[in-house]
Design a protein around this motif. Structure first.
Motif, PDB file in Angstrom:
ATOM      1  N   LEU A 152       0.729  -1.193  -0.070  1.00  0.00           N
ATOM      2  CA  LEU A 152      -0.019   0.022   0.044  1.00  0.00           C
ATOM      3  C   LEU A 152       0.840   1.318  -0.062  1.00  0.00           C
ATOM      4  O   LEU A 152       0.535   2.208  -0.738  1.00  0.00           O
ATOM      5  CB  LEU A 152      -1.088  -0.085   1.380  1.00  0.00           C
ATOM      6  N   MET A 206      -6.242   4.435   5.725  1.00  0.00           N
ATOM      7  CA  MET A 206      -5.666   3.055   5.953  1.00  0.00           C
ATOM      8  C   MET A 206      -4.138   3.012   5.900  1.00  0.00           C
ATOM      9  O   MET A 206      -3.722   2.616   6.998  1.00  0.00           O
ATOM     10  CB  MET A 206      -5.922   2.172   4.861  1.00  0.00           C
ATOM     11  N   HIS A 207      -3.565   3.815   5.312  1.00  0.00           N
ATOM     12  CA  HIS A 207      -1.959   3.689   5.351  1.00  0.00           C
ATOM     13  C   HIS A 207      -1.386   4.528   6.702  1.00  0.00           C
ATOM     14  O   HIS A 207      -0.477   3.860   6.977  1.00  0.00           O
ATOM     15  CB  HIS A 207      -1.511   4.437   3.997  1.00  0.00           C
ATOM     16  N   LEU A 246      -3.982   8.956  -4.869  1.00  0.00           N
ATOM     17  CA  LEU A 246      -5.056   8.227  -4.412  1.00  0.00           C
ATOM     18  C   LEU A 246      -5.265   8.128  -3.048  1.00  0.00           C
ATOM     19  O   LEU A 246      -6.453   7.407  -2.466  1.00  0.00           O
ATOM     20  CB  LEU A 246      -4.769   6.596  -4.697  1.00  0.00           C
ATOM     21  N   GLU A 247      -4.828   8.837  -2.249  1.00  0.00           N
ATOM     22  CA  GLU A 247      -4.945   8.796  -0.681  1.00  0.00           C
ATOM     23  C   GLU A 247      -6.423   9.043  -0.418  1.00  0.00           C
ATOM     24  O   GLU A 247      -6.859   8.525   0.501  1.00  0.00           O
ATOM     25  CB  GLU A 247      -4.215  10.248  -0.267  1.00  0.00           C
ATOM     26  N   THR A 248      -7.060  10.042  -1.176  1.00  0.00           N
ATOM     27  CA  THR A 248      -8.773  10.251  -0.601  1.00  0.00           C
ATOM     28  C   THR A 248      -9.363   9.082  -1.297  1.00  0.00           C
ATOM     29  O   THR A 248     -10.683   9.289  -1.074  1.00  0.00           O
ATOM     30  CB  THR A 248      -9.015  11.524  -0.949  1.00  0.00           C
ATOM     31  N   LEU A 249      -9.049   8.032  -1.749  1.00  0.00           N
ATOM     32  CA  LEU A 249      -9.963   7.034  -2.658  1.00  0.00           C
ATOM     33  C   LEU A 249     -10.392   6.111  -1.440  1.00  0.00           C
ATOM     34  O   LEU A 249      -9.564   5.570  -0.803  1.00  0.00           O
ATOM     35  CB  LEU A 249      -8.996   6.394  -3.861  1.00  0.00           C
ATOM     36  N   GLU A 250     -11.550   5.854  -1.648  1.00  0.00           N
ATOM     37  CA  GLU A 250     -12.059   4.889  -0.701  1.00  0.00           C
ATOM     38  C   GLU A 250     -11.955   3.393  -1.075  1.00  0.00           C
ATOM     39  O   GLU A 250     -11.927   3.228  -2.327  1.00  0.00           O
ATOM     40  CB  GLU A 250     -13.820   5.208  -0.590  1.00  0.00           C
ATOM     41  N   ILE A 251     -11.619   2.540   0.026  1.00  0.00           N
ATOM     42  CA  ILE A 251     -11.171   1.320  -0.143  1.00  0.00           C
ATOM     43  C   ILE A 251     -12.474   0.313  -0.354  1.00  0.00           C
ATOM     44  O   ILE A 251     -13.702   0.622   0.356  1.00  0.00           O
ATOM     45  CB  ILE A 251     -10.513   0.819   0.966  1.00  0.00           C
ATOM     46  N   LEU A 296       0.967   4.276  -2.911  1.00  0.00           N
ATOM     47  CA  LEU A 296       0.554   5.679  -2.450  1.00  0.00           C
ATOM     48  C   LEU A 296       1.759   6.500  -2.836  1.00  0.00           C
ATOM     49  O   LEU A 296       1.736   7.537  -3.390  1.00  0.00           O
ATOM     50  CB  LEU A 296       0.316   5.995  -1.213  1.00  0.00           C
ATOM     51  N   THR A 325     -10.516   5.412   3.295  1.00  0.00           N
ATOM     52  CA  THR A 325      -9.853   5.782   2.158  1.00  0.00           C
ATOM     53  C   THR A 325      -8.302   5.249   2.317  1.00  0.00           C
ATOM     54  O   THR A 325      -7.951   4.923   3.628  1.00  0.00           O
ATOM     55  CB  THR A 325      -9.626   7.331   2.029  1.00  0.00           C
ATOM     56  N   LEU A 326      -7.669   5.161   1.228  1.00  0.00           N
ATOM     57  CA  LEU A 326      -6.360   4.548   1.180  1.00  0.00           C
ATOM     58  C   LEU A 326      -5.503   5.259   2.238  1.00  0.00           C
ATOM     59  O   LEU A 326      -4.692   4.809   2.824  1.00  0.00           O
ATOM     60  CB  LEU A 326      -5.724   4.649  -0.419  1.00  0.00           C
ATOM     61  N   GLY A 327      -5.490   6.329   2.220  1.00  0.00           N
ATOM     62  CA  GLY A 327      -4.608   7.336   2.872  1.00  0.00           C
ATOM     63  C   GLY A 327      -4.915   7.109   4.345  1.00  0.00           C
ATOM     64  O   GLY A 327      -3.876   6.923   5.192  1.00  0.00           O
TER      65      GLY A 327
END
Lengths: 879, 538
Positions: free
Chosen positions: A336, B458-459, A346-351, A340, B454-456
């Protein structure tokens, strides 16, 4: 609470099909709707596994006209790894055969929707392979130049161009990239369903929810299949059971080892971006970052091959482990982070979710196909190393050809099940090895890398002695072989830098070993070679060998013959040396990795005859090669026997005493063309003989040498090696070995007709030796193998092996020259004249180097006087 | 005497090989002044004779166990890779979880983690853990052998049986005796929790059983039948003393079987300390003989950790032990009984099993050695009588028993041999284990479920978890985790991989100079159960 939430996810995965919302997963199923009726009592072929491999084999078999086929799937069609596959088809592979398989798959999947009417979601997106380092870029350039010559468009592009092709990528840390525009994405499950549907229309019967219990075998042949719903009699069984293929292979009464092992594999799915990604956004492979990324329903799908894999199912299918296949975010964290870093936006993209789908890996990172060496009619196609979708079409086709015609249309030795034996089948070995293999998928592959795990399995009795003297080891078929010997004064730390595409750090070490072979005497432990003995009570041994081998074996006792073991097409199934020990017994020496293949071939062709005995004596003998002009002095001092050419002519075999040890098989041949002897020593004498040789040899300047020295010596003398230069599709005539074929003896042998025809019509390719002219050994990239050869500016073939010749002070490559018609691309006859009149270039990672082609070795290399036939006859098996 | 080298220990760990040899030589000469030739081993608690190498030869290949399997092709480099380090550290780890409902009672013990790291070859430490089946409670113990592993091995096999028998009510003892008498199946007394490497000697089991049976027969005879109120403390003391007595007697009596005869002598002439905990509900007894230690991990209200010592070391650092020894012997021996912080200038622990050289009279020693097997007779060490040996016995196996009533804030108990305590401060030990155990609880897997993440985000979450867990992550066993710290800690108190790999790749003959055998058991308590007991009884 957490626990229940996880549980519910698992259950959802297991119960609701199409949860990933692959377009129309359901619509495809109707055509291949599961039969709920009873199984047929018999069939010609039973295929186990309804994933991409099984359906592809069924599809191709039925296309080739075989109709009586049953495909069994334990769960539902296209479940398992096929369902969870990331759906990327990529042709950028390291092996030529893999490139061809992927290219074929790509073309097949593209037209599949049209053929079957089932939507497969095929979209040509192209792929971009990123290089963060110069070394990675070199690696990509090597692939690039090989892709181009087989007609797959690709180019090396700048970071700036990468940014244009993919808007989200951070390109600041890139050295460059490779763009393969024809790569694609597809729904793998739908591809499998489409293949199944087409096969089913061609008459293939498909049964899901039917498990194979074991395969029934009688007298070494498949007779049927026992399933949980009854028995089916059949002639052929195809094991396409993916990660269960290993277990299934072992379940028979006569177990078949199919060495593969699963590891957990993770990828991430996200919700769509605010501006959804275009469906034709290219796939990204950032191998240095260990990740791949593709567009997925407006969002992204990204997974990778982490450094610390999680092997699974070591003890076989385990419900507990299946249940525990959960999202492991902590494990995914490095990937991950890498994602990033590559796509900061993509930081704000939802999983959406993290998918955990085990993938299957093999001990050498290549897939497994072909017929079992033990059981006739038992075929395997599995172990795809995470590239099942890319290989599925091509691999299915080759396997189908293999079954229908007896051999595939391409040389697939590198993928052949018979490259493995039972020795690679230990669960511990597999578990350890796949933990190395999975990260290796994205690691830089430099020339001459070796696996680090699963080592020290087979060793010579001299292993510890040699190791103490600085041996560095490589492994072949589980056997440790010395590469070279680090002198005691050498700085060991400096030697850790051998991972390079340029001049390696062992250059000087090997040079001194080569020099010692040329001027004094060296000893090389070559115990790994496969050694068989064929004996009979009467003339049966000679008769069968005369039929199986192309050269005349009816020679006086004591003579050694270099000969090919050919197939019907005249191609080399094996290339070996055979010594006639006495009237009725022969000693056969073949390359190390021939142990299983060669055995299977001999067994297949030798009728069950109690008067004829074939024995594998590999483990009984330690082989020492005394090589160099002073070898004769060492040997005569140790044996008190005359070893002059009159008493001991070249290519001769005698049992004699060496030191205190009696019964040593001494052969006056080397595998490099240098003067010297092979000693085949019963293992209990090995240490004694070695010690004697070393102590007596001291005054002649003896030292240990390794395979790298051997390799340099043999390639500069134009000695081709089976498995590298020679394969099942190359004939003796194509590599200038007509003198090793008994055309005039009036004896029939396998491949004779094909060779006669070839002799009449001419050959379509010819092995040549290339001496690089303007190549700077210190500064330029070194050749390895697989480099394209250009003749007068046109692609003419690929190299098969290469080495630096310390004598010529040049690099030497071996390779086949073809004559492709400029207009049609058709292959035309290659004559000596054609070879000699060309101007040649070798393409190393995009840079072309001038080369001189030769059909015969450089005469000046033979400092000593030898008869001409010796030169031609001496062969080698070392690499 | 070697004692000063103990002070050098941290120093040795930091210096180069040449320095070590220097130090070792130094010891060598120091040994010479008190007896014949001793091998240069630095801070041995007990200075063994070279002949001792043959005196206690292990059947197992120590290297094989500790090294794990080596699959790498290259010869062992100086640095081990992290997986190699892990395979060494984890070779002997063992975990036991108490089943949630064992049918009778809810246990106050959640389970335990144990592990050991050898420095001697073969390792001289032993460990045992067992659940008492005829009474309530669980027994855990670490045993630190010296002058070989025979004694620690025997004690690890036998002591818990002696304790269990001492705890048994009269009726149960009768029942067992009757069963033996009539050849019926015995009631099982102990359920062992053993690592595959923890072996029991088959050859001696009959002999050991007979001694144990004699003990319970005596207990039956002694019992007047009036009260079955068994005092745990007394039982522990009796069991320790009785076992040591049996060890001594067996060696004096000998055995017709020459192997067994040699074995019992080896057991008696070597020594072992023992630190044993008995947990039954909220009642925790620690019986200690020697210098292993029991440490309670207590979590304060603010979440911080503090250490409560539940045993006293029986060595020269313990004033009351010095006092005891002086009182037990005539005044004129006051100077010789403890010299250079060692008993008679030789032995570091002041209490131990075995070690009959410090217990028997000179006559007895000579008699036994002369009538013993040749191996014993030829052994320089066994023949050697300690200097200033006037009023034996100088040594006892009698334990000091400390009782502690468990409270909810008592989270775990660490039993460990001195190999751990000499490298780490008790406070650090408790903190590391405490943070490890609570970390483990927090290390639940993350699942996205139906939440919007969000990916952020989670990261960020993952990076945080990673930082927290970096070192914890590798271990599933608290004892392994502690050993990793004990061996690999740098001056900042964090695990330094380079140091760890250096320490673990030391050749057999050097390992002993840098570290001692380490054996650790970490028992975790169930605070809920402990709390419930408290509420019940008050």
């Amino acid at each position: 609470v957490m626990f229940y939430r996880l549980l519910s996810v698992v259950q959802r995965q297991r119960t609701s099909r199409g949860w990933q919302n692959w377009p129309s997963a359901r619509s495809g199923a109707s055509a291949a709707e599961a039969h709920s009726v009873a199984l047929p009592a018999q069939a010609q072929v039973v295929i186990c596994g309804g994933g991409i491999m099984g359906t592809s084999v069924a599809y191709h078999l039925s296309k080739m006209g075989w109709k009586d086929i049953v495909l069994l799937e334990q769960g539902r069609l296209a479940a398992g790894s096929t369902r969870f596959c990331a759906g990327i088809i990529s042709t950028a592979r390291h092996l030529g055969i893999e490139q061809k398989m992927a290219d074929y798959s790509n073309k097949l999947y593209q037209q599949l929707e049209q053929e079957t009417g089932i939507q497969t979601g095929y979209i040509r997106t192209g792929s971009i392979f990123l290089a963060q380092t110069q070394d990675r870029l070199i690696s990509l350039k090597r692939i690039n130049s090989r892709l181009n010559v087989i007609g797959i468009p690709s180019e090396i592009i700048s970071p700036k161009k990468v940014a244009e092709l993919h808007p989200l990528l951070n390109v600041h840390d890139l050295a460059g990239a490779m763009h393969v525009p024809e790569d694609a994405v597809v729904s793998s499950a739908d591809v499998a369903l489409a293949l199944a549907s087409a096969a089913s229309q061609n008459g293939v019967q498909i049964y899901d929810r039917t498990s194979v219990v074991h395969v029934m075998i009688k007298k070494g042949e498949v007779t049927g299949v026992e399933t949980d719903k009854g028995q089916i009699e059949c002639q052929y069984f195809v094991n396409c059971a993916g990660q269960w293929a290993y277990e299934l292979g072992l379940s028979n009464e006569e177990p078949i080892s199919i060495p593969l092992h699963a590891c957990e594999h993770f990828y991430l799915l996200t919700r769509p971006l605010e501006t959804p990604l275009q469906s034709n956004t290219p796939n990204i492979v950032d191998a240095d970052g260990r990740i791949y990324i593709r567009n997925w329903q407006g969002g992204i799908l990204s997974g990778g091959f982490e450094k610390t894999p999680k092997p699974i199912f070591t003890e076989g299918k385990n419900q507990l482990e299946i249940h525990n296949l959960q999202e492991d975010w902590d494990h995914f964290e490095p990937l991950l982070s890498s994602l990033l870093r590559r796509m900061p936006d993509l930081e704000t993209l939802e999983i959406m979710k993290l998918v955990n789908c085990p993938e299957t890996f093999t001990p050498d990172m290549r897939c497994i196909m072909g017929e079992s060496p033990l059981v006739k009619g038992y075929f395997v196609l599995a172990g795809m190393n995470s590239a099942g979708l890319s290989f599925g079409g091509g691999a299915g086709k080759y396997l189908a050809e293999w079954m229908v015609y007896g051999y595939p249309s391409e040389n697939v030795w590198e993928l052949d099940l018979k490259r493995f034996g039972a020795l690679q089948s230990s669960r511990t070995f597999l578990r350890h090895r796949v933990m190395e293999v999975m990260p290796l998928l994205y690691e830089l592959k430099v020339p001459r890398w070796d696996f680090q795990t699963g080592r020290q399995l087979r060793t010579s009795p001299l292993y510890d002695r040699l190791d103490a003297q600085g041996a560095r080891w490589m492994e072949k078929h589980g056997f440790e072989r010395p590469k070279y010997f680090v002198p005691p004064d050498k700085d060991l730390l400096a030697l850790e830098q051998s991972k390079t595409f340029y001049k390696p750090d062992w250059f000087d070490i090997v040079e001194s070993e080569v020099k010692c072979c040329k001027e004094a005497v060296c000893v090389i432990d070559m115990s790994s070679f496969t050694k068989f003995e064929i004996t009979s009570t009467g003339d049966q041994a000679l008769e069968i060998l005369q039929y199986l081998f192309s050269n005349d074996l009816d020679v006086p006792v004591g003579h050694i013959v270099h000969t090919g073991m050919l197939n019907e097409g005249g191609g080399y199934e094996n290339d070996c040396s055979i010594a006639r020990l006495n009237k009725r017994s022969f000693f056969m020496i073949s390359p190390t990795d021939q142990q299983v293949h060669s055995w299977a071939w001999l067994k297949k062709h030798m009728q069950l005859d109690s008067n004829l005995l074939l024995e594998d004596v590999t483990w009984k003998y330690t082989a020492l090669n005394l090589i160099g002009p002073r070898a004769v002095d060492v040997l005569s001092e140790l044996s008190y026997a005359p070893i002059t050419p009159d008493h001991f002519p070249s290519l001769f075999c005698k049992e004699m005493s060496v030191g205190y040890a009696n019964g040593i098989r001494v052969m006056s041949m080397t595998h490099t063309g240098e003067p010297g002897f092979m000693l085949y020593i019963p293992i209990e004498y090995a240490l004694h003989v070695y010690n004697e040789v070393m102590s007596v040899g001291q005054k002649y300047g003896i030292r240990n040498a390794g395979y790298y020295a051997l390799r340099s010596l043999r390639i500069e003398k134009f000695f081709a090696f089976w498995g590298q230069d020679l394969n099942t599709l190359t004939t003796p005539l194509e590599c200038g070995r007509e003198s090793r074929v008994k055309f005039e003896k009036g004896v029939d042998f396998i491949g004779r007709d094909a060779l006669l025809q070839q002799r009449q019509n001419g050959v379509y390719k010819r092995l040549a030796m290339f001496v690089l002219d303007d190549h700077d050994t210190d500064l330029d990239l070194w050749p390895w193998w697989g480099e394209p050869i250009y003749r007068n500016g046109l692609y003419a073939g690929k190299t098969t092996s290469s080495a630096y010749s310390y004598t010529l002070e040049r690099h030497v490559c071996l390779g086949f020259v073809h004559n492709f018609s400029e207009d049609t691309g058709e292959e035309q006859v290659v004559t000596a004249d054609f070879i000699n009149r060309g101007e040649y270039e070798i393409d190393i990672a995009g840079q072309r180097f001038q080369a001189k082609a030769r059909l015969y070795p450089v005469a000046s290399l033979y400092t000593h006087k030898r008869r001409k036939e010796d030169v031609e006859l001496s062969d080698l098996h070392g690499k | 005497m070697p004692a000063p080298t103990q002070l050098f220990f941290p120093l040795i760990r930091n210096c180069e090989l040449s320095r070590i040899y220097g130090t070792a030589c130094y010891c060598h000469h120091r040994h010479l002044c008190c007896s014949s030739s001793y091998i240069p081993q630095s801070h041995l608690r007990y200075t063994p004779h070279p002949a001792y190498a043959t005196f206690c030869r292990s059947k197992e290949n120590w290297w094989q166990y500790t090294q794990g399997r080596r699959y790498a092709s290259t010869p062992q480099k100086f640095y081990l890779t992290p997986p190699q380090v892990n395979s060494i550290l984890k070779a002997n780890e063992y975990s036991f979880k108490v089943p949630e409902f064992d049918g009778k009672n809810v246990s106050s013990v959640l389970g335990f983690d144990s592990n050991q790291l050898p420095a001697n070859a073969p390792i001289e430490d032993r460990r045992s853990a067992a659940t008492c089946l005829q009474t309530r409670g669980m027994l855990l113990g670490v045993f630190d052998g010296h002058a070989g592993c025979a004694c620690s091995q025997a004690v690890s096999e036998r002591l818990f049986y002696y304790i269990a028998v001492s705890l048994l009510p009269h009726e149960t003892l009768l029942e067992i005796e009757n069963a033996v008498e009539s050849g019926r199946a015995l009631l099982p007394i102990l359920q062992w929790h053993k690592h595959p490497n923890d072996y029991f000697s088959k050859e001696a089991s009959k002999l050991y059983f007979n001694s144990l049976r004699t003990y319970w027969q005596e207990l039956i005879d002694l019992n007047t039948g009036e009260s079955d109120d068994i005092d745990v403390k007394e039982a522990l003391i009796n069991a320790f003393k009785r076992l040591d007595n049996d060890i001594s007697l067996e060696a004096q009596v000998g055995d017709p079987n020459s192997f067994l005869n040699y074995l019992v002598l080896r057991v008696a002439f070597s020594g072992a300390t023992a630190c044993v905990a008995h947990v039954d509900g909220v009642n925790l007894h620690v019986a200690n003989t020697g210098d292993s230690r029991a440490m309670l991990g207590v979590q304060e209200e603010d979440g911080s950790w503090s250490a409560v010592t539940l045993s006293n070391d029986h060595n020269a650092q313990n004033e009351s032990e010095l006092e005891r020894l002086k009182l037990e012997h005539p005044k004129n021996e006051a100077k010789s009984v403890v010299k250079q912080d060692r008993l008679l200038g030789l032995l570091m622990p002041f209490r131990a099993f075995g070690d009959v050289k410090f217990k028997w009279s000179i006559d007895l020693q000579k008699r036994v050695i002369e009538s013993g097997p040749d191996q014993l007779n030829d052994n320089e060490y066994t023949k050697f009588i300690p200097p200033n040996y006037y009023t034996p016995p100088y040594l006892t196996a009698e334990p000091e028993v400390i009782y502690h009533r468990l409270r909810p804030q008592d989270k775990f108990l660490i039993l460990a041999t001195d190999g751990l305590w000499e490298t780490m401060h008790r406070q650090d030990v408790v903190r590391i284990v405490g943070e490890y155990l609570t970390g483990m609880h927090h290390q639940q897997p993350i699942a996205v479920g139906g939440y919007k993440v969000t990916l952020g985000q989670m990261h960020g979450l993952l990076t945080e978890r990673r930082a927290k867990m970096s070192s914890v992550f590798e271990d599933q066993n608290a004892a392994t985790h502690l050993i990793r710290h004990a061996v690999g800690n740098n001056e900042f108190g964090t695990v330094d991989h380079e140091r760890l790999s250096k320490m673990l790749s030391l050749p057999e003959e050097l390992a002993r100079m840098y570290r001692d055998d380490i054996t650790i058991i970490v028992v975790q308590f169930n605070s809920h159960v402990v709390g419930a007991y408290q509420n019940q009884e008050y």
